[in-house]
Write a protein that holds these residues in place. Structure first.
Motif, PDB file in Angstrom:
ATOM      1  N   PHE A  78       0.782  -1.201  -0.051  1.00  0.00           N
ATOM      2  CA  PHE A  78      -0.027  -0.112  -0.081  1.00  0.00           C
ATOM      3  C   PHE A  78       0.785   1.344   0.065  1.00  0.00           C
ATOM      4  CE2 PHE A  78      -1.931   3.377   2.523  1.00  0.00           C
ATOM      5  CZ  PHE A  78      -3.083   3.818   1.855  1.00  0.00           C
ATOM      6  N   ASN A  91       2.804   1.469  -3.482  1.00  0.00           N
ATOM      7  CA  ASN A  91       1.765   2.009  -4.053  1.00  0.00           C
ATOM      8  C   ASN A  91       1.533   3.721  -4.394  1.00  0.00           C
ATOM      9  OD1 ASN A  91       1.793  -0.467  -5.866  1.00  0.00           O
ATOM     10  ND2 ASN A  91      -0.062  -1.061  -4.545  1.00  0.00           N
ATOM     11  N   THR A  92       1.202   4.060  -3.027  1.00  0.00           N
ATOM     12  CA  THR A  92       0.673   5.207  -2.940  1.00  0.00           C
ATOM     13  C   THR A  92       1.862   6.150  -3.087  1.00  0.00           C
ATOM     14  OG1 THR A  92      -0.590   4.685  -1.111  1.00  0.00           O
ATOM     15  CG2 THR A  92      -0.096   6.981  -0.991  1.00  0.00           C
ATOM     16  N   THR A  93       2.985   5.762  -2.814  1.00  0.00           N
ATOM     17  CA  THR A  93       4.367   6.467  -3.114  1.00  0.00           C
ATOM     18  C   THR A  93       4.678   6.860  -4.508  1.00  0.00           C
ATOM     19  OG1 THR A  93       5.598   6.044  -1.139  1.00  0.00           O
ATOM     20  CG2 THR A  93       6.901   6.756  -2.910  1.00  0.00           C
ATOM     21  N   ASP A 152       2.356   6.851  -6.843  1.00  0.00           N
ATOM     22  CA  ASP A 152       1.383   7.807  -7.119  1.00  0.00           C
ATOM     23  C   ASP A 152       1.482   9.279  -7.057  1.00  0.00           C
ATOM     24  OD1 ASP A 152      -0.136   6.016  -8.697  1.00  0.00           O
ATOM     25  OD2 ASP A 152      -1.640   5.655  -6.861  1.00  0.00           O
ATOM     26  N   TYR A 153       2.373   9.363  -5.571  1.00  0.00           N
ATOM     27  CA  TYR A 153       2.446  10.752  -4.952  1.00  0.00           C
ATOM     28  C   TYR A 153       3.877  10.757  -4.652  1.00  0.00           C
ATOM     29  CZ  TYR A 153      -2.661  10.516  -5.050  1.00  0.00           C
ATOM     30  OH  TYR A 153      -4.037  10.464  -5.276  1.00  0.00           O
ATOM     31  N   PHE A 189       4.760  11.494  -0.847  1.00  0.00           N
ATOM     32  CA  PHE A 189       4.244  10.805   0.098  1.00  0.00           C
ATOM     33  C   PHE A 189       5.317  10.294   1.034  1.00  0.00           C
ATOM     34  CE2 PHE A 189       2.590   6.943   2.040  1.00  0.00           C
ATOM     35  CZ  PHE A 189       1.321   7.516   2.691  1.00  0.00           C
ATOM     36  N   SER A 205      -8.803  11.637   0.564  1.00  0.00           N
ATOM     37  CA  SER A 205      -8.070  11.391  -0.861  1.00  0.00           C
ATOM     38  C   SER A 205      -6.897  12.206  -0.363  1.00  0.00           C
ATOM     39  CB  SER A 205      -8.629  11.926  -2.007  1.00  0.00           C
ATOM     40  OG  SER A 205      -7.982  12.022  -3.229  1.00  0.00           O
ATOM     41  N   LEU A 206      -5.734  11.808  -1.307  1.00  0.00           N
ATOM     42  CA  LEU A 206      -4.420  12.685  -1.321  1.00  0.00           C
ATOM     43  C   LEU A 206      -4.364  13.435  -2.474  1.00  0.00           C
ATOM     44  CD1 LEU A 206      -2.120   9.826  -0.280  1.00  0.00           C
ATOM     45  CD2 LEU A 206      -2.799  11.535   1.120  1.00  0.00           C
ATOM     46  N   ASP A 264      -1.637  16.688  -2.996  1.00  0.00           N
ATOM     47  CA  ASP A 264      -0.775  16.481  -4.381  1.00  0.00           C
ATOM     48  C   ASP A 264      -0.883  17.832  -5.337  1.00  0.00           C
ATOM     49  OD1 ASP A 264       0.733  14.813  -6.031  1.00  0.00           O
ATOM     50  OD2 ASP A 264      -0.753  14.748  -7.451  1.00  0.00           O
ATOM     51  N   HIS A 287       2.109  -0.890 -10.369  1.00  0.00           N
ATOM     52  CA  HIS A 287       1.294  -1.116  -9.076  1.00  0.00           C
ATOM     53  C   HIS A 287       1.581  -2.518  -8.831  1.00  0.00           C
ATOM     54  CE1 HIS A 287      -0.538   2.558  -7.942  1.00  0.00           C
ATOM     55  NE2 HIS A 287      -0.721   2.952  -9.277  1.00  0.00           N
TER      56      HIS A 287
END
Length: 185
Positions: A68, A71-73, A75-76, A79, A149-150, A154, A177
């Motif tokens: 998780f 995958n978040t990193t 996208d952003y 993060f 949401s981030l 962002d 991902h």
């Protein structure tokens, strides 16, 4: 997966056992304190292994969390830095400061645990029994966007040069991902 968990447990115990040996070599008036800290670190890791290793569902928790966060990193970009600052600077200093007022510390811990329990319970109900929830609680749409949401963050962080997504003229950014179900890319 089992081999990874065994290596993880062995490396944790191995490094803390090394700390115990180093503490035994300490001299002077702080020797007792260094041994006490090293042994408590060793026991902390042993109990962590006893909690995570025997129960298969608990074994999957660190792997899912790592996927998780990865995958978040992906996208952003910002993060990872914000996560490290919050987890290793802000929260420790917050709890060190709160430790001077034990009542306030317990209130904050109870508040964190209450919020975590609410989120876990609502996620489980949304996943398994959505028809038993009021319509407004069947999704997280009832919360403002910045709380679910981030994306709003962002738009702020991506203005910084270090956090911009690298895009060339011909090729757009492709993000890979890791699937939670299979663990494959």
């Amino acid at each position: 997966s089992s081999g990874i968990n065994a290596e993880y447990g062995g490396s944790n115990i191995g490094t803390t056992a090394t700390a115990v040996l180093a503490a035994l070599a300490a001299t002077g008036e702080n020797r007792t304190l260094t041994i006490q800290v090293a042994i408590s670190h060793l026991l902390f890791n042993i109990f962590g292994i006893l909690v995570f290793f025997p129960i298969p569902a608990m074994r999957r928790l660190p792997i899912r969390a790592a996927k998780f966060l990865g995958n978040t990193t992906a996208d952003y970009r910002w993060f990872a830095i914000v996560y490290l600052i919050i987890m290793f600077l802000i929260l420790p200093f917050l709890f060190i400061g709160l430790s001077f007022n034990v009542v306030l510390l317990y209130v904050v811990i109870a508040l964190f645990l209450g919020i975590a329990l609410f989120i876990i319970t609502l996620n489980l109900l949304q996943t398994h029994f959505p028809d038993r929830l009021p319509a407004v609680l069947q999704t997280w749409e009832f919360l403002p966007l910045f709380m679910r949401s981030l994306q709003p963050y962002d738009s702020v962080f991506s203005r910084l040069i270090c956090c911009r997504k690298k895009v060339t003229d011909d090729v757009s950014l492709n993000v890979v991902h890791v699937s939670e179900a299979t663990g494959k890319v």
